[in-house]
Scaffold this active site. Structure first.
Site, PDB file in Angstrom:
ATOM      1  N   HIS A 156      -2.662   6.471   3.806  1.00 47.16           N
ATOM      2  CA  HIS A 156      -3.561   5.183   3.305  1.00 47.16           C
ATOM      3  C   HIS A 156      -4.460   4.930   4.460  1.00 47.16           C
ATOM      4  O   HIS A 156      -4.294   5.135   5.410  1.00 47.16           O
ATOM      5  CB  HIS A 156      -2.313   4.308   3.211  1.00 47.16           C
ATOM      6  CG  HIS A 156      -2.816   2.885   3.071  1.00 47.16           C
ATOM      7  ND1 HIS A 156      -3.786   2.506   2.215  1.00 47.16           N
ATOM      8  CD2 HIS A 156      -2.482   1.874   3.985  1.00 47.16           C
ATOM      9  CE1 HIS A 156      -4.161   1.550   2.280  1.00 47.16           C
ATOM     10  NE2 HIS A 156      -3.425   0.780   3.670  1.00 47.16           N
ATOM     11  N   ASN A 211     -10.415  -0.557   2.603  1.00 46.58           N
ATOM     12  CA  ASN A 211      -8.989  -0.226   2.161  1.00 46.58           C
ATOM     13  C   ASN A 211      -8.615  -0.797   0.822  1.00 46.58           C
ATOM     14  O   ASN A 211      -8.899  -1.803   0.514  1.00 46.58           O
ATOM     15  CB  ASN A 211      -8.062  -0.917   3.099  1.00 46.58           C
ATOM     16  CG  ASN A 211      -6.686  -1.088   2.948  1.00 46.58           C
ATOM     17  OD1 ASN A 211      -6.257  -0.748   1.682  1.00 46.58           O
ATOM     18  ND2 ASN A 211      -5.827  -1.737   3.871  1.00 46.58           N
ATOM     19  N   CYS A 229       0.810  -1.311  -0.108  1.00 44.06           N
ATOM     20  CA  CYS A 229       0.108   0.086  -0.086  1.00 44.06           C
ATOM     21  C   CYS A 229       0.895   1.332  -0.152  1.00 44.06           C
ATOM     22  O   CYS A 229       0.305   2.407  -0.027  1.00 44.06           O
ATOM     23  CB  CYS A 229      -0.944  -0.245   1.281  1.00 44.06           C
ATOM     24  SG  CYS A 229      -2.063  -1.544   1.300  1.00 44.06           S
TER      25      CYS A 229
HETATM   26  N1  ACO Z   1     -16.024 -10.226  12.675  1.00 44.23           N
HETATM   27  C1  ACO Z   1     -16.211 -10.216  14.111  1.00 44.23           C
HETATM   28  N2  ACO Z   1     -15.196 -10.772  14.570  1.00 44.23           N
HETATM   29  C2  ACO Z   1     -14.053 -10.654  13.956  1.00 44.23           C
HETATM   30  C3  ACO Z   1     -13.692 -10.300  12.747  1.00 44.23           C
HETATM   31  C4  ACO Z   1     -14.947 -10.109  12.200  1.00 44.23           C
HETATM   32  N3  ACO Z   1     -14.872  -9.540  10.807  1.00 44.23           N
HETATM   33  N4  ACO Z   1     -12.527 -10.386  12.402  1.00 44.23           N
HETATM   34  C5  ACO Z   1     -11.876 -10.728  13.659  1.00 44.23           C
HETATM   35  N5  ACO Z   1     -12.770 -10.955  14.408  1.00 44.23           N
HETATM   36  C6  ACO Z   1     -12.549 -11.584  15.743  1.00 44.23           C
HETATM   37  C7  ACO Z   1     -11.150 -12.467  15.974  1.00 44.23           C
HETATM   38  O1  ACO Z   1     -11.408 -13.720  15.510  1.00 44.23           O
HETATM   39  C8  ACO Z   1     -10.775 -12.204  17.308  1.00 44.23           C
HETATM   40  O2  ACO Z   1     -11.683 -13.366  17.891  1.00 44.23           O
HETATM   41  P1  ACO Z   1     -10.922 -14.127  19.402  1.00 44.23           P
HETATM   42  O3  ACO Z   1     -10.658 -13.117  20.322  1.00 44.23           O
HETATM   43  O4  ACO Z   1     -12.109 -15.021  19.541  1.00 44.23           O
HETATM   44  O5  ACO Z   1      -9.962 -14.787  18.995  1.00 44.23           O
HETATM   45  C9  ACO Z   1     -11.288 -10.989  17.821  1.00 44.23           C
HETATM   46  O6  ACO Z   1     -12.197 -10.546  16.627  1.00 44.23           O
HETATM   47  C10 ACO Z   1     -10.132  -9.992  17.998  1.00 44.23           C
HETATM   48  O7  ACO Z   1      -9.402  -9.991  16.896  1.00 44.23           O
HETATM   49  P2  ACO Z   1      -8.166  -8.955  16.594  1.00 44.23           P
HETATM   50  O8  ACO Z   1      -7.535  -9.437  15.507  1.00 44.23           O
HETATM   51  O9  ACO Z   1      -7.455  -8.688  17.988  1.00 44.23           O
HETATM   52  O10 ACO Z   1      -9.188  -7.541  16.435  1.00 44.23           O
HETATM   53  P3  ACO Z   1      -8.520  -6.249  16.275  1.00 44.23           P
HETATM   54  O11 ACO Z   1      -9.141  -5.237  17.392  1.00 44.23           O
HETATM   55  O12 ACO Z   1      -7.080  -6.393  16.173  1.00 44.23           O
HETATM   56  O13 ACO Z   1      -8.959  -5.797  14.870  1.00 44.23           O
HETATM   57  C11 ACO Z   1      -8.238  -5.718  12.450  1.00 44.23           C
HETATM   58  C12 ACO Z   1      -8.751  -6.704  13.624  1.00 44.23           C
HETATM   59  C13 ACO Z   1      -9.499  -5.091  12.004  1.00 44.23           C
HETATM   60  C14 ACO Z   1      -7.903  -6.960  11.302  1.00 44.23           C
HETATM   61  C15 ACO Z   1      -7.149  -4.846  12.763  1.00 44.23           C
HETATM   62  O14 ACO Z   1      -6.075  -5.607  13.578  1.00 44.23           O
HETATM   63  C16 ACO Z   1      -6.503  -4.146  11.564  1.00 44.23           C
HETATM   64  O15 ACO Z   1      -6.990  -3.178  11.090  1.00 44.23           O
HETATM   65  N6  ACO Z   1      -5.241  -4.509  11.385  1.00 44.23           N
HETATM   66  C17 ACO Z   1      -4.547  -3.959  10.192  1.00 44.23           C
HETATM   67  C18 ACO Z   1      -5.145  -4.496   8.914  1.00 44.23           C
HETATM   68  C19 ACO Z   1      -4.513  -3.809   7.842  1.00 44.23           C
HETATM   69  O16 ACO Z   1      -4.508  -2.445   7.666  1.00 44.23           O
HETATM   70  N7  ACO Z   1      -4.215  -4.492   6.842  1.00 44.23           N
HETATM   71  C20 ACO Z   1      -3.943  -3.885   5.421  1.00 44.23           C
HETATM   72  C21 ACO Z   1      -2.538  -3.555   5.349  1.00 44.23           C
HETATM   73  S1  ACO Z   1      -2.069  -2.754   3.926  1.00 44.23           S
HETATM   74  C22 ACO Z   1      -1.480  -3.843   2.564  1.00 44.23           C
HETATM   75  O17 ACO Z   1      -0.501  -3.486   2.274  1.00 44.23           O
HETATM   76  C23 ACO Z   1      -2.386  -4.670   2.114  1.00 44.23           C
END
Ligand code: ACO
Length: 304
Positions: free
Chosen positions: A231, A261, A111
């Site tokens: 981004h 995103n 990204c």
């Molecule tokens: N719906 C419901 N529950 C979910 C979902 C969903 N869509 N996704 C994950 N969960 C659950 C998980 O399974 C976990 O459950 P558990 O506790 O029973 O194991 C719980 O929610 C908490 O998961 P976390 O990963 O700790 O949640 P977090 O608050 O960190 O949010 C997220 C997850 C949104 C993915 C966050 O970590 C994030 O935005 N990370 C960055 C991602 C990103 O920007 N990626 C792109 C990079 S750019 C590129 O180059 C492509």
């Protein structure tokens, strides 16, 4: 000497997918997705290929004959190109009335690609020339629709900018911290796989922290900057970065609620939204920054 953005455009494919769609296929909810990410909807392609998105964004720039003639560099930033050969940038040359004296290049830097393109063009552009920088992605084709932790985050789209040579300096800063585990497609996985929490921490601490360093290196204060154009990966990331920097969220614009995103396309789509809303004024001082797979990150300073 440096570069200035003259025109912006964006193109979003027609199929709008809201969070309730994912409620119908996965164990997730609109409430979880919007509160954890800020995303309410995104656009997905139906029959279009990435070159179609790229072409639409170029059409929407409405280039004059003079601009077409004097574009000497075309860069497309993407990590979801449909094929390796030929690159998208040369196909842009093929489809429009550009000359042949053109340097055409695709960039894959996660990204970060759009900001990497700005740096490349700044180093190449000559007085009197223009350059075209396009960010385009179709993430919907590489997502695992059974993985709720990734599929809800991304959207498809394209954004483009026309750049011109100018006599104002830009500043840049780049970083790479090789990490093949956190974000991966095609290496160990047939779909995008992601360690979301690791990416989140990297973005807020390393990338967020690098903004203060960047200001210091270039003898600027946070109050000198009108907008920090990030981004768009997660609204909570932007809120943490703004808080750590001590600036109001008004200076961290976002459109992630309606596009998700869109990776390399997210910055040009946001710039186009802001431009259409009249938020960008001549002389506005911007820090534009991207981060993502690699890990890679990059910051650019430029005036509007
Ligand atoms: N719906 C419901 N529950 C979910 C979902 C969903 N869509 N996704 C994950 N969960 C659950 C998980 O399974 C976990 O459950 P558990 O506790 O029973 O194991 C719980 O929610 C908490 O998961 P976390 O990963 O700790 O949640 P977090 O608050 O960190 O949010 C997220 C997850 C949104 C993915 C966050 O970590 C994030 O935005 N990370 C960055 C991602 C990103 O920007 N990626 C792109 C990079 S750019 C590129 O180059 C492509």
């Amino acid at each position: 000497m440096g570069i200035r953005i003259m025109k912006t455009s964006s193109y979003l494919p027609g199929r709008i997918v809201d969070n309730f769609y994912f409620e119908s296929i996965l164990d997730t909810s609109d409430e979880w997705i919007s509160s954890r990410t800020g995303i309410k909807k995104r656009h997905f392609v139906e029959n279009e290929e990435i070159i179609d998105l790229v072409k639409e964004s170029v059409v929407k720039l409405n280039l004059s004959q003079e601009e077409l003639r004097n574009v000497k560099t075309i860069v497309v930033a993407t990590c979801t190109s449909s094929h390796a050969i030929p690159n998208l940038a040369s196909q842009v040359q093929e489809h429009f009335d550009f000359g042949e004296d053109i340097y055409s290049l695709d960039i894959n830097m996660g990204c970060t690609g759009f900001v990497a393109g700005l740096r490349l063009i700044e180093g190449m552009i000559q007085e009197g020339e223009y350059a075209l920088l396009i960010g385009a992605e179709i993430f919907s084709k590489i997502l695992d629709f059974t993985d709720r932790s990734t599929v809800v985050l991304f959207g498809d789209g394209a954004g483009a900018v026309l750049l011109e040579y100018c006599d104002k300096d830009n500043f840049f800063n780049f970083g790479t911290r090789g990490n093949t585990e956190a974000l991966n497609y095609g290496k160990d996985s047939d779909n995008l796989s992601m360690k979301g929490r690791e990416v989140y921490k990297f973005a807020v601490s390393t990338v967020g922290g690098s903004i203060s360093e960047f200001l210091k290196e270039n003898n600027m204060q946070k109050d000198d900057i009108d907008y920090f154009i990030s981004h768009q990966a997660n609204i909570r990331m932007l809120e943490s970065m703004a808080k750590n920097l001590g600036v109001n969220m008004d200076k961290f614009p976002s459109n992630i609620d309606r596009v998700g995103n869109t990776s390399c396309a997210s910055i040009p789509i946001l710039l186009d939204d802001m431009s259409k809303e009249g938020k960008l004024k001549p002389g506005n001082r911007l820090i534009i920054f991207g981060f993502g797979a690699g890990f890679t990150w990059a910051l650019a300073y430029m005036e509007w």
